[in-house]
Scaffold this motif. Structure first.
Motif, PDB file in Angstrom:
ATOM      1  N   ASP A 124       0.833  -1.211   0.000  1.00  0.00           N
ATOM      2  CA  ASP A 124       0.000   0.000   0.000  1.00  0.00           C
ATOM      3  C   ASP A 124       0.867   1.261   0.000  1.00  0.00           C
ATOM      4  O   ASP A 124       0.520   2.268  -0.614  1.00  0.00           O
ATOM      5  CB  ASP A 124      -0.903   0.022   1.241  1.00  0.00           C
ATOM      6  CG  ASP A 124      -2.034  -0.994   1.154  1.00  0.00           C
ATOM      7  OD1 ASP A 124      -2.464  -1.309   0.026  1.00  0.00           O
ATOM      8  OD2 ASP A 124      -2.465  -1.481   2.210  1.00  0.00           O
ATOM      9  N   VAL A 125       1.979   1.196   0.715  1.00  0.00           N
ATOM     10  CA  VAL A 125       2.872   2.361   0.802  1.00  0.00           C
ATOM     11  C   VAL A 125       3.629   2.549  -0.515  1.00  0.00           C
ATOM     12  O   VAL A 125       3.806   3.670  -0.995  1.00  0.00           O
ATOM     13  CB  VAL A 125       3.869   2.187   1.975  1.00  0.00           C
ATOM     14  CG1 VAL A 125       4.942   3.264   1.946  1.00  0.00           C
ATOM     15  CG2 VAL A 125       3.133   2.212   3.313  1.00  0.00           C
ATOM     16  N   ALA A 126       4.073   1.448  -1.085  1.00  0.00           N
ATOM     17  CA  ALA A 126       4.996   1.550  -2.221  1.00  0.00           C
ATOM     18  C   ALA A 126       4.303   1.845  -3.551  1.00  0.00           C
ATOM     19  O   ALA A 126       4.900   2.474  -4.432  1.00  0.00           O
ATOM     20  CB  ALA A 126       5.792   0.263  -2.337  1.00  0.00           C
ATOM     21  N   LEU A 127       3.050   1.377  -3.709  1.00  0.00           N
ATOM     22  CA  LEU A 127       2.381   1.625  -4.995  1.00  0.00           C
ATOM     23  C   LEU A 127       2.223   3.127  -5.212  1.00  0.00           C
ATOM     24  O   LEU A 127       1.837   3.862  -4.297  1.00  0.00           O
ATOM     25  CB  LEU A 127       1.014   0.925  -5.027  1.00  0.00           C
ATOM     26  CG  LEU A 127       1.071  -0.605  -5.049  1.00  0.00           C
ATOM     27  CD1 LEU A 127      -0.343  -1.193  -5.041  1.00  0.00           C
ATOM     28  CD2 LEU A 127       1.823  -1.119  -6.269  1.00  0.00           C
ATOM     29  N   TYR A 128       2.529   3.572  -6.382  1.00  0.00           N
ATOM     30  CA  TYR A 128       2.543   5.007  -6.735  1.00  0.00           C
ATOM     31  C   TYR A 128       3.507   5.787  -5.830  1.00  0.00           C
ATOM     32  O   TYR A 128       3.385   7.001  -5.693  1.00  0.00           O
ATOM     33  CB  TYR A 128       1.150   5.637  -6.629  1.00  0.00           C
ATOM     34  CG  TYR A 128       0.094   5.014  -7.516  1.00  0.00           C
ATOM     35  CD1 TYR A 128       0.017   5.332  -8.873  1.00  0.00           C
ATOM     36  CD2 TYR A 128      -0.824   4.115  -7.009  1.00  0.00           C
ATOM     37  CE1 TYR A 128      -0.949   4.768  -9.682  1.00  0.00           C
ATOM     38  CE2 TYR A 128      -1.797   3.535  -7.820  1.00  0.00           C
ATOM     39  CZ  TYR A 128      -1.864   3.868  -9.152  1.00  0.00           C
ATOM     40  OH  TYR A 128      -2.823   3.310  -9.959  1.00  0.00           O
ATOM     41  N   ASP A 129       4.427   5.082  -5.196  1.00  0.00           N
ATOM     42  CA  ASP A 129       5.376   5.727  -4.278  1.00  0.00           C
ATOM     43  C   ASP A 129       4.662   6.598  -3.244  1.00  0.00           C
ATOM     44  O   ASP A 129       5.144   7.672  -2.866  1.00  0.00           O
ATOM     45  CB  ASP A 129       6.423   6.556  -5.042  1.00  0.00           C
ATOM     46  CG  ASP A 129       7.492   5.681  -5.674  1.00  0.00           C
ATOM     47  OD1 ASP A 129       7.589   4.500  -5.291  1.00  0.00           O
ATOM     48  OD2 ASP A 129       8.216   6.176  -6.554  1.00  0.00           O
ATOM     49  N   GLN A 130       3.509   6.138  -2.801  1.00  0.00           N
ATOM     50  CA  GLN A 130       2.786   6.793  -1.685  1.00  0.00           C
ATOM     51  C   GLN A 130       2.399   8.236  -2.046  1.00  0.00           C
ATOM     52  O   GLN A 130       2.344   9.101  -1.181  1.00  0.00           O
ATOM     53  CB  GLN A 130       3.667   6.803  -0.430  1.00  0.00           C
ATOM     54  CG  GLN A 130       2.939   6.885   0.884  1.00  0.00           C
ATOM     55  CD  GLN A 130       3.928   7.073   2.030  1.00  0.00           C
ATOM     56  OE1 GLN A 130       5.126   7.197   1.821  1.00  0.00           O
ATOM     57  NE2 GLN A 130       3.429   7.098   3.243  1.00  0.00           N
ATOM     58  N   ARG A 131       2.090   8.460  -3.312  1.00  0.00           N
ATOM     59  CA  ARG A 131       1.775   9.828  -3.727  1.00  0.00           C
ATOM     60  C   ARG A 131       0.285  10.049  -3.938  1.00  0.00           C
ATOM     61  O   ARG A 131      -0.134  11.138  -4.325  1.00  0.00           O
ATOM     62  CB  ARG A 131       2.551  10.173  -5.000  1.00  0.00           C
ATOM     63  CG  ARG A 131       4.023  10.395  -4.707  1.00  0.00           C
ATOM     64  CD  ARG A 131       4.901  10.043  -5.903  1.00  0.00           C
ATOM     65  NE  ARG A 131       4.560  10.786  -7.087  1.00  0.00           N
ATOM     66  CZ  ARG A 131       5.092  10.561  -8.291  1.00  0.00           C
ATOM     67  NH1 ARG A 131       5.992   9.597  -8.455  1.00  0.00           N
ATOM     68  NH2 ARG A 131       4.748  11.275  -9.321  1.00  0.00           N
ATOM     69  N   GLY A 132      -0.516   9.013  -3.738  1.00  0.00           N
ATOM     70  CA  GLY A 132      -1.946   9.156  -3.990  1.00  0.00           C
ATOM     71  C   GLY A 132      -2.723   9.504  -2.737  1.00  0.00           C
ATOM     72  O   GLY A 132      -2.202   9.410  -1.620  1.00  0.00           O
ATOM     73  N   CYS A 133      -3.972   9.894  -2.933  1.00  0.00           N
ATOM     74  CA  CYS A 133      -4.772  10.284  -1.771  1.00  0.00           C
ATOM     75  C   CYS A 133      -5.303   9.063  -1.014  1.00  0.00           C
ATOM     76  O   CYS A 133      -5.926   9.205   0.028  1.00  0.00           O
ATOM     77  CB  CYS A 133      -5.910  11.208  -2.174  1.00  0.00           C
ATOM     78  SG  CYS A 133      -7.065  10.463  -3.319  1.00  0.00           S
TER      79      CYS A 133
END
Lengths: 349, 416
Positions: free
Chosen positions: B241-250
């Protein structure tokens, strides 16, 4: 107070050695040796720094990169001091604030190293010809006793002022006082140093409303602080040009300092002068190691005069080492805005 | 298409989409589902033209490692397969209990933010609701929306006419105003500031659905840490959960609230999350390049975390253990805080200050526990509650900001 702290203990001995180092030519290797000694001592007596050192597995035998720098935001969240509880009579300087509204604090029980660093650097960089007329575009220290900038300017008045006009009173620019200082300098043919926050200088240029002066040779302006997060932002180059055009000053010498430091640096022609008792190193945000020359990094500052708090500070300011020297690139976008200029604007409401 | 004014080209884009709405409204559900699924399959296939183009462009433009792009792309496209699309239509119909609905004449979607796949779900819902749409992709969307529109045109050229994609800058207010004033409904994603700006430009009769600033949190109940194997599964899921999209999503978790008293203490769980799970993902799916401005925040954030409690960090990630301290927003880029809480009641108290900004709550527990947690949340909160490991993978039917995903696209009417 234990054997470690206070004038009669290890703190006193270190203070004495640092004072001697500030007063004499200091080689980088001796500076780094002293920095390591101070950092190792602070890691014992400063609980916050101690925790940071533990988390980052600090070493004090491998140069300044061996121990961590204290992030400036920590000054907003914890007491960063070798005196874990307040010392009677200590002076506490506060940062100008951030968007969060929480202000950082820097407590100093003994201002002798601050004074020595400020006087030595200013004598070398601002006042090599000795005392002169001063016009302050910042609040008097009596008005804002917790401002390190006001404290420093108050000391400048004592050390370098033949006549001083404080042109920022009650939270507003005193235009008449400023004009009187400018005209007095012109009439007397005496150079004038204008010292204050960048934001106050912008207000001064607005208030002077197109009038122009040609100050005597040797006059200069010393703006300090940035604009990030403020309602009005002016590029440093534009501010410098405005000061030269409007006031006819012959030089603009930007001061780069912060509440969390006891020493100041000065910017000339876009290059930062760093006093010999400091290190200024752009570092990589992941590894916290120095970036290669030419690359932008986050500025880490090691300041021997920061004996009572943390000898190494990690700023959110960007800098790059070039062939000409260290170049400041401003505050990283998105980082908490900070700087003395904020106090001025807050005062303006 | 760009420029400061609302031009004839913009007008033609709107007219074409509205015209395309005729075929859309007459299309059968099966035709809609087939077209969407075929377009998604084209993009999911790395050997197809648009699929290959995506994989060439996105990693650099979105600032994500190719492995991260592949994972997030496949996740985002998986919900556009035929079974979930049909399930979504059934869900939509059930929600209206057989009452007649009518589609909006035109929808306008304004996306901003850091997740390059953000346009896919709303675009699918517009088509499933038979609403033509003009869409401004997020700047982080490195061309996925345009390629999806192309793939849709390959699958069903007539239906694809109902989709217009336009890019313009946030300072081009006239374009936004022009598009929004021609739409029945505007959905906007991005910062709270963007929401205020967009809302201010809308005519009174235009419906507005706001998807402003948000963040995710995760909750690990004591039972999830009943043994090392269980704790490792939870840590691995959370790390994803943290790593996907490098934690840039809302939907990305900024903090993990761990119930104390389990076999593994919260601080040991923080160490596990860092040293096992995020370390493994850093090898398999390294973090993308981090802007220096974020680096400045990371340095401050990690330093504060180290002093508040413990700091566990590696090359491209950081975990702090911050005990009972207040939750701080992380700078993202795989920096997450672990806090200790006493139980579900404390969870509700910790979540309450975030209000509607809390968009996702990942929970390391079975469905019945998630329902129980949901029932204990304060009224102001309406996050998507899901199992950890799925925070970045909302299904088509997942609500957003307390609204059904078709909010404003379809209107109920009565004949009394």
């Amino acid at each position: 107070m234990s054997a470690e702290q206070g004038p009669g203990g290890r703190e006193g001995a270190l203070r004495q050695r640092i004072a001697e180092a500030l007063a004499a030519p200091l080689s980088p290797s001796l500076r780094d040796t002293l920095l390591a000694e101070v950092a190792a001592w602070q890691a014992v007596v400063n609980p916050v720094f101690a925790r940071l050192c533990k988390a980052r597995r600090a070493r004090f035998d491998a140069g300044p990169e061996g121990w961590p720098a204290v992030p400036t935001d920590l000054f907003r969240m914890a007491r960063i001091s070798v005196h874990p509880v307040p010392v009677p009579g200590e002076r506490v300087f506060h940062t100008s604030g951030t968007t969060s509204g929480v202000r950082g604090a820097h407590a100093l029980a003994d201002l002798s190293l601050y004074d020595l660093a400020a006087e030595t650097a200013a004598r070398a960089q601002l006042f090599p010809s000795g005392p002169m007329r001063l016009a302050m575009l910042a609040a008097h220290p009596d008005e804002v006793p917790d401002s390190s900038l006001s404290y420093m300017l108050g000391r400048f008045e004592a050390w370098f002022g033949v006549r001083t006009d404080w042109c920022w009173r009650g939270g507003a620019l005193d235009v008449e006082a400023l004009i009187a200082a400018l005209e007095g300098a012109v009439d007397a043919g005496a150079p004038l140093a204008l010292l204050g926050t960048s934001f106050a200088f912008v207000h001064a240029l607005d208030a002077l409303d197109g009038r122009r002066w040609s100050l005597p040779a040797g006059s200069f302006a010393m703006p300090t602080g940035g604009f990030k997060g403020r309602t009005r932002e002016v590029e440093p180059a534009a501010l410098h040009a405005g000061l030269v055009q409007t006031l006819g000053v012959h030089a603009v010498k930007g001061e780069y300092g912060m509440t969390e430091l006891c020493s100041q640096m000065y910017e000339h022609g876009g290059v930062l002068w760093v006093p010999p008792w400091m290190r200024a190193t752009p570092v990589d945000p992941d590894s916290l190691r120095p970036v290669p020359d030419g690359d932008a990094g986050l500025l880490r500052l090691d300041d021997l005069a920061n004996l009572e708090s943390a000898v190494s500070i990690q700023t959110a300011d960007l800098a790059r080492r070039t062939e000409r020297g260290l170049v400041l690139l401003g505050r990283a976008p998105g980082a908490s805005p900070r700087g003395c200029s904020l106090a001025v604007e807050e005062a303006l409401g | 298409m760009s420029g400061e004014a609302f031009t004839d080209a913009h007008e033609r884009l709107v007219a074409r989409a509205v015209e395309g709405g005729r075929a859309l409204r007459q299309a059968s559900s099966e035709r809609l589902v087939a077209a969407l699924a075929q377009a998604a399959a084209r993009l999911a296939d790395p050997t197809s033209g648009p699929g290959a183009a995506l994989r060439e462009w996105i990693p650099e433009r979105a600032g994500l490692h190719p492995a991260n792009v592949e994972r997030t792309l496949q996740d985002a496209l998986a919900v556009l397969a035929e079974p979930p699309l049909r399930a979504a239509l059934r869900g939509f119909e059930r929600a209206h209990h057989g009452r007649p609905t009518t589609p909006a004449r035109l929808a306008c979607f304004v996306l901003a933010g850091n997740v390059y796949t953000a346009a896919l779900r709303p675009l699918a819902w517009a088509l499933l609701c038979r609403v033509p749409v003009v869409l401004k992709p997020a700047s982080a969307d490195a061309g996925l929306t345009e390629l999806f529109a192309l793939a849709l045109a390959e699958a069903d050229p007539e239906l694809a006419e109902a989709v217009g994609v336009v890019r313009f800058g946030r300072d081009e207010a006239a374009v936004l105003e022009g598009l929004a004033s021609r739409a029945d409904v505007v959905h906007a994603w991005g910062s709270d500031r963007t929401m205020v700006e967009v809302r201010a430009k809308l005519p009174a009769s235009t419906a507005f659905v706001s998807h402003g600033h948000g963040l995710g949190l995760a909750y690990v109940p004591r039972a999830a840490l009943s043994g090392l194997e269980s704790a490792e599964r939870v840590a691995d899921a959370l790390a994803l959960d943290v790593a996907l999209y490098d934690q840039r999503g809302c939907l990305s978790p900024h903090a993990v609230l761990v119930e104390g008293g389990g076999e593994l203490s919260p601080v040991d769980f923080a160490a596990l999350l860092s040293e096992r799970s995020l370390a493994a993902l850093a090898r398999e799916m390294p973090r993308g390049p981090m802007p220096l401005s974020v680096g400045a925040m990371q340095v401050q954030w990690r330093g504060i975390g180290a002093v508040r409690g413990e700091l566990f960090e590696g090359d491209g990630w950081g975990v702090t253990f911050e005990g009972l301290h207040p939750i701080r927003l992380s700078p993202g880029y795989r920096n997450v805080a672990v806090h200790e809480i006493s139980g579900p009641a404390a969870l509700a108290m910790r979540c309450a200050p975030f209000g509607g900004h809390l968009k996702a709550l990942g929970i390391a527990a079975p469905l019945e526990v998630r329902w129980s947690v949901a029932s204990g949340l304060p009224a102001s909160l309406c996050p998507r509650l899901c199992e950890v490991g799925h925070m970045q993978r909302p299904g088509l039917l997942s609500a957003g900001d307390g609204d059904a995903p078709w909010a404003g696209l379809s209107r109920v009417f009565d004949v009394d």
